[in-house]
Design a protein around this motif. Structure first.
Motif, mmCIF file in Angstrom:
data_model
loop_
_atom_site.group_PDB
_atom_site.id
_atom_site.type_symbol
_atom_site.label_atom_id
_atom_site.label_comp_id
_atom_site.label_asym_id
_atom_site.label_seq_id
_atom_site.Cartn_x
_atom_site.Cartn_y
_atom_site.Cartn_z
ATOM 1 N N ALA A 28 0.423 -1.502 -0.040
ATOM 2 C CA ALA A 28 -0.210 -0.066 0.159
ATOM 3 C C ALA A 28 0.886 0.976 -0.371
ATOM 4 N N ALA A 29 2.257 0.973 1.171
ATOM 5 C CA ALA A 29 2.567 2.715 0.875
ATOM 6 C C ALA A 29 3.580 2.578 -0.578
ATOM 7 N N GLU A 32 0.810 4.212 -2.616
ATOM 8 C CA GLU A 32 0.291 5.280 -2.295
ATOM 9 C C GLU A 32 1.228 6.389 -3.045
ATOM 10 N N GLY A 35 0.950 7.061 -6.493
ATOM 11 C CA GLY A 35 -0.535 8.200 -6.698
ATOM 12 C C GLY A 35 0.249 8.968 -6.908
ATOM 13 N N THR A 36 0.733 9.591 -6.478
ATOM 14 C CA THR A 36 1.624 10.709 -6.913
ATOM 15 C C THR A 36 2.121 11.144 -8.194
ATOM 16 N N ASP A 58 -6.343 -2.779 0.538
ATOM 17 C CA ASP A 58 -4.919 -2.091 0.879
ATOM 18 C C ASP A 58 -4.748 -0.738 -0.275
ATOM 19 N N GLN A 59 -4.236 -1.058 -1.490
ATOM 20 C CA GLN A 59 -3.956 -0.478 -2.413
ATOM 21 C C GLN A 59 -5.185 0.470 -2.989
ATOM 22 N N ALA A 62 -5.274 3.280 -0.390
ATOM 23 C CA ALA A 62 -4.155 3.999 -0.495
ATOM 24 C C ALA A 62 -4.367 5.109 -1.807
ATOM 25 N N LEU A 63 -4.866 3.861 -2.899
ATOM 26 C CA LEU A 63 -5.314 5.519 -3.980
ATOM 27 C C LEU A 63 -6.426 6.085 -3.721
ATOM 28 N N SER A 66 -6.078 9.729 -4.994
ATOM 29 C CA SER A 66 -5.719 9.440 -5.670
ATOM 30 C C SER A 66 -5.955 9.994 -7.125
#
Length: 257
Positions: A28-29, A32, A35-36, A58-59, A62-63, A66
């Protein structure tokens, strides 16, 4: 309140060209952070990355903030896994190794609720319904689900025109690595015969009113696919971006010693 609008599906229908990237870390990190980066779409890869339904969920979480749209590639085209990723909140599903129109029809049905489809109606406690906070989700979800099928071998290419006739298939993604290997070129997707097959497939997909997609891992290949008319184009893999930059950095500084 209806299901959220699938902006990726909407953009494809409008004929826009969308640039994406693969997520291979299954973390996920990392998702994320990617996603930027400004990509239009990102593939959470359940086929070749070490993902399970929890890491996919989880992903997706995280998005959520985004602007990059998450596309979930399932490991196999089975109704049960499609049901799980849709309930986890995916709105766009990418299915590998589609070889027949009948297979494509079953996948389209798996993405829709009865009576048109076979998706299980049990999303009250799921992310898809925002835990029952979207009261009209079941009545409106079907039209917001985007199904992308991968045609990546000779059998799929032979059935491409029939696959393109299937209602509910929004786009067809060409897998150059699998296709080239199946054609006898052992992963050499740059072979002229492979490139000609991909170009012809992209032309046929566009002519059928569907969105053609493909992945390129070199600048030359990626530009070539863009010139062929690919509409949703993956231009790299996060893991390869990391290791290439890391290896180049290491080599550059070791050379100074």
């Amino acid at each position: 309140m209806p299901a959220p609008v699938n902006t990726f599906k909407q953009a494809l229908a409008e004929g826009k060209t969308l640039i994406g990237c693969w997520l291979s870390f299954a973390e996920a990190a990392a998702a994320e952070a990617m996603g930027t980066a400004g990509f239009d779409w990102l593939v959470i890869d359940g086929e070749h990355a070490p993902n399970d339904i929890r890491s996919i969920r989880d992903q997706l979480m995280a998005l959520a903030a985004s602007p990059s749209h998450p596309v979930v590639r399932v490991p196999i085209g089975e109704t049960w896994i499609i049901k799980m990723v849709l309930d986890a909140g995916a709105q766009t599903v990418l299915v590998p190794m589609v070889e027949t129109a009948e297979q494509a029809r079953e996948l389209a049905r798996a993405c829709r609720y009865p009576p048109e489809g076979t998706r299980g109606v049990g999303g009250a406690a799921s992310r898809a319904t925002r835990f029952s906070s979207i009261p009209d989700y079941i009545a409106t979800a079907d039209e917001q689900i985007c199904l992308l099928v991968q045609v990546e071998n000779r059998a799929g290419m032979a059935a491409l025109d029939e696959i393109l006739e299937v209602e509910g298939v929004d786009g067809v993604f060409i897998g150059p690595a699998d296709l080239s290997t199946d054609m006898g070129f052992k992963g050499n997707s740059a072979a002229p015969e492979v490139q000609a097959t991909i170009a012809d497939a992209i032309r046929r997909i566009r002519a059928a009113g569907k969105a053609p997609g493909v992945v390129g891992v070199t600048e030359e290949a990626t530009q070539g696919y863009l010139d062929m008319g690919a509409q949703f184009l993956a231009v790299g893999l996060d893991l390869l971006l990391l290791v290439r930059e890391a290896r180049a950095l290491s080599a550059r500084w070791k050379a100074k010693i």
